[in-house]
Design an enzyme around this catalytic site. Structure first.
Site, PDB file in Angstrom:
ATOM      1  N   GLU A   1       1.011  -1.153  -0.038  1.00 26.38           N
ATOM      2  CA  GLU A   1      -0.032  -0.247   0.073  1.00 26.38           C
ATOM      3  C   GLU A   1       0.864   1.121   0.032  1.00 26.38           C
ATOM      4  O   GLU A   1       1.922   1.249   0.589  1.00 26.38           O
ATOM      5  CB  GLU A   1      -0.842  -0.161   1.219  1.00 26.38           C
ATOM      6  CG  GLU A   1      -2.223  -0.716   1.090  1.00 26.38           C
ATOM      7  CD  GLU A   1      -2.784  -0.678   2.682  1.00 26.38           C
ATOM      8  OE1 GLU A   1      -2.560   0.050   3.476  1.00 26.38           O
ATOM      9  OE2 GLU A   1      -3.834  -1.500   2.583  1.00 26.38           O
TER      10      GLU A   1
ATOM     11  N   ARG B   1     -14.985  -8.900  13.924  1.00 26.62           N
ATOM     12  CA  ARG B   1     -15.009  -9.428  15.424  1.00 26.62           C
ATOM     13  C   ARG B   1     -15.250  -8.301  16.356  1.00 26.62           C
ATOM     14  O   ARG B   1     -15.253  -7.037  15.816  1.00 26.62           O
ATOM     15  CB  ARG B   1     -13.798 -10.201  15.922  1.00 26.62           C
ATOM     16  CG  ARG B   1     -12.603  -9.198  15.525  1.00 26.62           C
ATOM     17  CD  ARG B   1     -11.233  -9.800  16.250  1.00 26.62           C
ATOM     18  NE  ARG B   1     -10.278  -8.832  15.437  1.00 26.62           N
ATOM     19  CZ  ARG B   1      -9.831  -7.781  15.893  1.00 26.62           C
ATOM     20  NH1 ARG B   1     -10.062  -7.257  17.029  1.00 26.62           N
ATOM     21  NH2 ARG B   1      -8.753  -7.202  15.306  1.00 26.62           N
TER      22      ARG B   1
HETATM   23  P1  ADP Z   1      -7.932  -4.214  17.633  1.00 25.39           P
HETATM   24  O1  ADP Z   1      -8.135  -3.693  16.218  1.00 25.39           O
HETATM   25  O2  ADP Z   1      -9.345  -4.687  18.150  1.00 25.39           O
HETATM   26  O3  ADP Z   1      -6.959  -3.210  18.461  1.00 25.39           O
HETATM   27  P2  ADP Z   1      -5.816  -5.714  17.056  1.00 25.39           P
HETATM   28  O4  ADP Z   1      -5.700  -5.835  15.841  1.00 25.39           O
HETATM   29  O5  ADP Z   1      -4.921  -4.925  17.650  1.00 25.39           O
HETATM   30  O6  ADP Z   1      -7.305  -5.448  17.442  1.00 25.39           O
HETATM   31  O7  ADP Z   1      -5.685  -7.215  17.788  1.00 25.39           O
HETATM   32  C1  ADP Z   1      -6.449  -7.339  18.865  1.00 25.39           C
HETATM   33  C2  ADP Z   1      -5.862  -8.749  19.759  1.00 25.39           C
HETATM   34  O8  ADP Z   1      -5.836  -9.874  18.788  1.00 25.39           O
HETATM   35  C3  ADP Z   1      -4.277  -8.398  19.883  1.00 25.39           C
HETATM   36  O9  ADP Z   1      -4.331  -8.660  21.084  1.00 25.39           O
HETATM   37  C4  ADP Z   1      -3.526  -9.050  18.543  1.00 25.39           C
HETATM   38  O10 ADP Z   1      -2.547  -9.663  19.440  1.00 25.39           O
HETATM   39  C5  ADP Z   1      -4.686 -10.029  18.495  1.00 25.39           C
HETATM   40  N1  ADP Z   1      -4.735 -10.526  17.151  1.00 25.39           N
HETATM   41  C6  ADP Z   1      -5.209  -9.912  16.102  1.00 25.39           C
HETATM   42  N2  ADP Z   1      -5.355 -10.626  15.090  1.00 25.39           N
HETATM   43  C7  ADP Z   1      -4.773 -11.675  15.427  1.00 25.39           C
HETATM   44  C8  ADP Z   1      -4.634 -13.072  14.452  1.00 25.39           C
HETATM   45  N3  ADP Z   1      -5.109 -13.162  13.418  1.00 25.39           N
HETATM   46  N4  ADP Z   1      -4.509 -14.326  15.123  1.00 25.39           N
HETATM   47  C9  ADP Z   1      -3.872 -14.159  16.327  1.00 25.39           C
HETATM   48  N5  ADP Z   1      -4.039 -12.965  17.389  1.00 25.39           N
HETATM   49  C10 ADP Z   1      -4.598 -11.904  16.674  1.00 25.39           C
HETATM   50  P1  ADP Z   2      -3.917  -4.600  11.674  1.00 21.91           P
HETATM   51  O1  ADP Z   2      -4.658  -5.897  10.971  1.00 21.91           O
HETATM   52  O2  ADP Z   2      -2.461  -5.189  11.977  1.00 21.91           O
HETATM   53  O3  ADP Z   2      -4.522  -4.067  12.426  1.00 21.91           O
HETATM   54  P2  ADP Z   2      -4.092  -2.525   9.629  1.00 21.91           P
HETATM   55  O4  ADP Z   2      -4.138  -2.648   8.266  1.00 21.91           O
HETATM   56  O5  ADP Z   2      -5.428  -2.069  10.367  1.00 21.91           O
HETATM   57  O6  ADP Z   2      -3.618  -3.905  10.252  1.00 21.91           O
HETATM   58  O7  ADP Z   2      -3.019  -1.396   9.905  1.00 21.91           O
HETATM   59  C1  ADP Z   2      -2.501  -1.101  11.368  1.00 21.91           C
HETATM   60  C2  ADP Z   2      -2.323   0.238  11.355  1.00 21.91           C
HETATM   61  O8  ADP Z   2      -1.157   0.755  10.650  1.00 21.91           O
HETATM   62  C3  ADP Z   2      -3.181   1.378  11.328  1.00 21.91           C
HETATM   63  O9  ADP Z   2      -4.056   1.192  12.310  1.00 21.91           O
HETATM   64  C4  ADP Z   2      -2.760   2.447  10.548  1.00 21.91           C
HETATM   65  O10 ADP Z   2      -2.310   3.414  11.638  1.00 21.91           O
HETATM   66  C5  ADP Z   2      -1.345   2.092  10.109  1.00 21.91           C
HETATM   67  N1  ADP Z   2      -1.511   1.981   8.486  1.00 21.91           N
HETATM   68  C6  ADP Z   2      -2.310   0.873   8.063  1.00 21.91           C
HETATM   69  N2  ADP Z   2      -2.166   1.051   6.620  1.00 21.91           N
HETATM   70  C7  ADP Z   2      -1.675   2.266   6.366  1.00 21.91           C
HETATM   71  C8  ADP Z   2      -1.317   3.104   5.277  1.00 21.91           C
HETATM   72  N3  ADP Z   2      -1.758   2.562   4.063  1.00 21.91           N
HETATM   73  N4  ADP Z   2      -0.738   4.249   5.473  1.00 21.91           N
HETATM   74  C9  ADP Z   2      -0.576   4.573   6.616  1.00 21.91           C
HETATM   75  N5  ADP Z   2      -0.804   4.002   8.047  1.00 21.91           N
HETATM   76  C10 ADP Z   2      -1.208   2.892   7.640  1.00 21.91           C
END
Ligand code: ADP
Ligand code: ADP
Ligand code: MG
Length: 669
Positions: free
Chosen positions: A211, A302
């Site tokens: 991205e 979720r």
């Molecule tokens: P939120 O967007 O609710 O803040 P996060 O993406 O930070 O969620 O993840 C929530 C929790 O779930 C975190 O503790 C992360 O470590 C865990 N987690 C997220 N995605 C996965 C996954 N695909 N497998 C295992 N643990 C995950």
């Molecule tokens: P995850 O599944 O780990 O939550 P996300 O795609 O939601 O993955 O990305 C996690 C974080 O990284 C986002 O909350 C955002 O702050 C940052 N991020 C994600 N995509 C971008 C982007 N294209 N440019 C800048 N920051 C990004």
């Protein structure tokens, strides 16, 4: 077999199994209970005495500590549901919550999965798949590549076309893992190798997407929920811009950045996104905004960690709505019944050390003290005193959440809540969280997702010098711990010498901090005591407080403080902050060995995932030697000084215990 419709999968049930642990398992049990449901906990060998196990009506042991043997073991969870007569499963977040195979298996076994169908999860759960869908639905996307082809050339060409900097992301990712910012073409290949490795370990899937890396972005997300009758509503937005390594640290609702028109636009985009798959259940649509435009990045199918801030501003219990949707009910609310009340902000309390690159901390919790029940303060915790933080799982201990009529008041209330939360035995990020939310730029909402990285030095201040108040509290903590020990042991020397003294006696204390030693003399007789500090004499009395902690009377003023003696370390919390000081105990044996400081040792149990140097290589101080995966995060161990790598004492794949030397470096010269 054709997939069943959502309506066919929903039905009324009486027993709910919670396929999770920690605070979210406790949180789900609380609402399920209030709705009259019977609850079943599952747990691993490491969690036999965990809080969620005690809270549930029934509990089933799944297997060994490792997640894949317990909380990720689908067969064992299904078996546990059958054994206990559980008719439904709530997956919480993390673990199996976004695992379509698990949802499908539940459906096949006639168990209600509290969440969307497997097909919806498959459509929206992968970042690439959902982006393809959103593109069709006309939801704005971050420019990028989310195709099937994964060869290096395709990814490199895509990155070049998008233009650097780019973000390489694991399509299956979550929790910020498997994600790397890449600033130029020559960094791409190494970043992809490391992101793929992390993604494979965390999600069992290493497909990547590329991205455009949006500069100075803000993270905005919208809570939505749909029922099996075709109704779908949004429950306003949250802003989660304060992040570290793409992982949320502080979340608030509503976003302080959006105006009413922008709020309506982003909520409408979220409803359109979820509507594209006729979504059923709770979900979150995540966006990044560069201040002008807002782009879809992913959907989480979720309940989210930060769902409480939405609950506090809307008055809705999201777990209750999830369960009612799973019963097959219609949503009890329509869109125009969702109204915004005040402001809520949440801080994630982790067992980690911000002063040591946020290294996770594990061990037994010796003190767990949370503030008295106050209006507008909510604490969702998964631990209490005496519980153990295991290296096998995420290090989040609790969430402290505050509500108030305005953002400014909510921040102050959260700060007070954090200051009154005292966790000892493991290192926590609480002081860091306090420093963060009270930073003037956070108060003024002048932030972006790199704010924490930029301001890190200010947010993790070096220790400050002790005032008379902290020295008094330290003495009070030592006396208190001796009093408790004496109570337990009738033959303790303190019984004879310290507490039945006749005439004026003196006891000397030496405390050591980084900047030197401080000496305090306690002079006590019958009835009154004084502390002599730097030539000043202050009246002194200390006793256990009915509120927990100590009531300390110093120089005529009564202070409520916290003080705890743990071996030779004294932990003190006063109105000036938190302090850790070493007590040079005249009777104790001092063990001054600095294990690890000048060696390459495993700081915690972990798995060696990469060796970054070869034997015989010359290294500078700070050079990366190897990568260890600890609590699902990669940690790089570095050379403590310049020299030559004499021996690598481990290989990739080794599971190593805490304190084991992994490489030997011979100092230069
Ligand atoms: P939120 O967007 O609710 O803040 P996060 O993406 O930070 O969620 O993840 C929530 C929790 O779930 C975190 O503790 C992360 O470590 C865990 N987690 C997220 N995605 C996965 C996954 N695909 N497998 C295992 N643990 C995950
Ligand atoms: P995850 O599944 O780990 O939550 P996300 O795609 O939601 O993955 O990305 C996690 C974080 O990284 C986002 O909350 C955002 O702050 C940052 N991020 C994600 N995509 C971008 C982007 N294209 N440019 C800048 N920051 C990004
Ligand atoms: Mg995300």
């Amino acid at each position: 077999m054709t997939a069943k419709t959502p309506a066919a999968l929903c039905r009324r049930f009486n027993t709910l199994l919670i396929a999770n642990r920690g605070e979210i398992a406790c949180r789900v049990i609380r609402t399920a209970r209030a709705m009259g449901l019977r609850t079943v906990a599952v747990y691993s060998e490491a969690d036999a005495d965990a809080v969620h196990v005690a809270l549930a009506d029934d509990a089933v042991l799944l297997g060994p500590a490792r997640a894949r043997d317990s909380y990720l073991n689908i067969d064992r969870i299904i078996e546990a549901a059958k054994k206990t007569g559980a008719e439904a499963v709530h997956p919480g977040y993390g673990f199996l919550s976004e695992n379509a195979d698990f949802a499908r298996r539940c459906a096949a076994e006639g168990i209600v999965f509290v969440g969307p169908t497997a097909e919806m999860m498959e459509a929206m759960g992968s970042k690439s798949g959902s982006k393809a869908l959103m593109e069709k639905a006309g939801v704005p996307l971050v420019p990028g590549y989310h195709g099937e082809a994964q060869d290096e050339k395709t990814l490199a060409d895509a990155a070049a076309k998008i233009g650097y900097p780019v973000l390489a992301k694991a399509s299956a990712g979550g929790g910020g893992r498997g994600m790397r910012v890449v600033n130029s073409a020559d960094e791409l290949s190494a970043a992809i190798v490391s992101a793929k490795r992390e993604a494979l370990a965390a999600f069992g899937d290493d497909r990547m997407l590329i991205e455009k890396f949006v500069l100075n972005p803000r993270h905005i997300e919208v809570q939505i929920i749909g029922d099996s009758h075709g109704n779908l509503i949004s429950l306003l937005e949250r802003e989660c811009t304060l992040q570290r390594r793409h992982q949320k640290v502080i979340e608030e609702a509503p976003s302080p950045t959006l105006n009413a028109a922008q709020r309506e636009a982003v909520c409408a985009a979220a409803r359109k996104a979820a509507g594209a798959v006729n979504y059923v259940g709770a979900g979150t649509i995540e966006f990044v905004s560069d201040g002008k435009e807002t782009f879809f990045i992913e959907m989480n199918t979720r309940l989210q960690v930060e769902h409480p801030v939405t609950e506090l501003i809307t008055g809705v219990d999201l777990v209750e709505l999830q369960l009612r949707v799973a019963f097959g009910e219609k949503l009890p609310l329509t869109q125009d019944q969702i109204t915004l009340n005040g402001h809520a902000i949440e801080a994630r309390v982790y067992a980690e050390n911000p002063n040591k690159n946020f290294m996770p901390s594990v061990g037994r919790i010796r003190t767990w003290q949370t503030p008295d029940k106050v209006d507008g303060l909510r604490i969702d915790a998964g631990y209490t005193e005496g519980k153990t933080v295991s290296p096998n799982y995420d290090a989040m201990l609790a969430k402290v959440i505050a509500w108030a009529p305005t953002r400014d008041l909510a921040i102050s209330r959260l700060n007070r809540g954090l200051e009154e939360t005292d966790v000892r035995g493991v290192i926590t990020n609480i002081p860091f969280l306090s420093a963060l939310i009270t930073h003037p730029d956070v108060r003024a909402n002048r932030i972006d997702t790199s704010f924490i990285e930029r301001e890190l030095a200010k947010l993790t201040p070096a220790e400050t010098a002790l005032t008379e108040l902290e020295l008094g509290a330290a003495v009070g903590a030592i006396l208190q711990s001796e009093k408790i020990a004496a109570g337990r042991d009738a033959h303790s020397p303190w019984r004879a010498s310290g507490w039945t003294a006749v005439g004026m006696r003196q006891r000397n204390f030496v405390f050591r901090q980084a900047e030197g030693e401080r000496r305090v003399a306690l002079r006590y007789g019958s009835g009154s005591s004084v502390l002599a500090i730097d030539g000043r004499e202050l009246s002194f009395a200390s006793s256990a407080s009915a509120r927990g902690g100590l009531d300390l009377v110093l120089d005529g003023v009564r202070h409520h403080v916290a003080g705890l003696l743990d071996g030779h370390e004294v932990y003190v919390r006063t109105r000036n902050g938190r302090f850790e000081v070493h007590w040079v105990d005249p009777f104790g044996t001092e063990d001054e060995e600095q294990a690890g400081a000048d060696r390459v040792v495993a700081p915690l149990p972990g798995t060696v995932v990469a060796l970054l140097v070869e034997e015989g290589a010359a290294v500078e101080k700070g050079a990366a030697i190897l990568t260890l995966e600890v609590m699902k995060m990669e940690q790089t161990l570095r050379a403590p000084f310049a020299g030559t790598v004499k021996q690598l004492k481990c290989k990739v794949g080794d599971i190593v215990a805490e304190g084991v030397e992994l490489a030997e470096i011979e100092p230069k010269g």
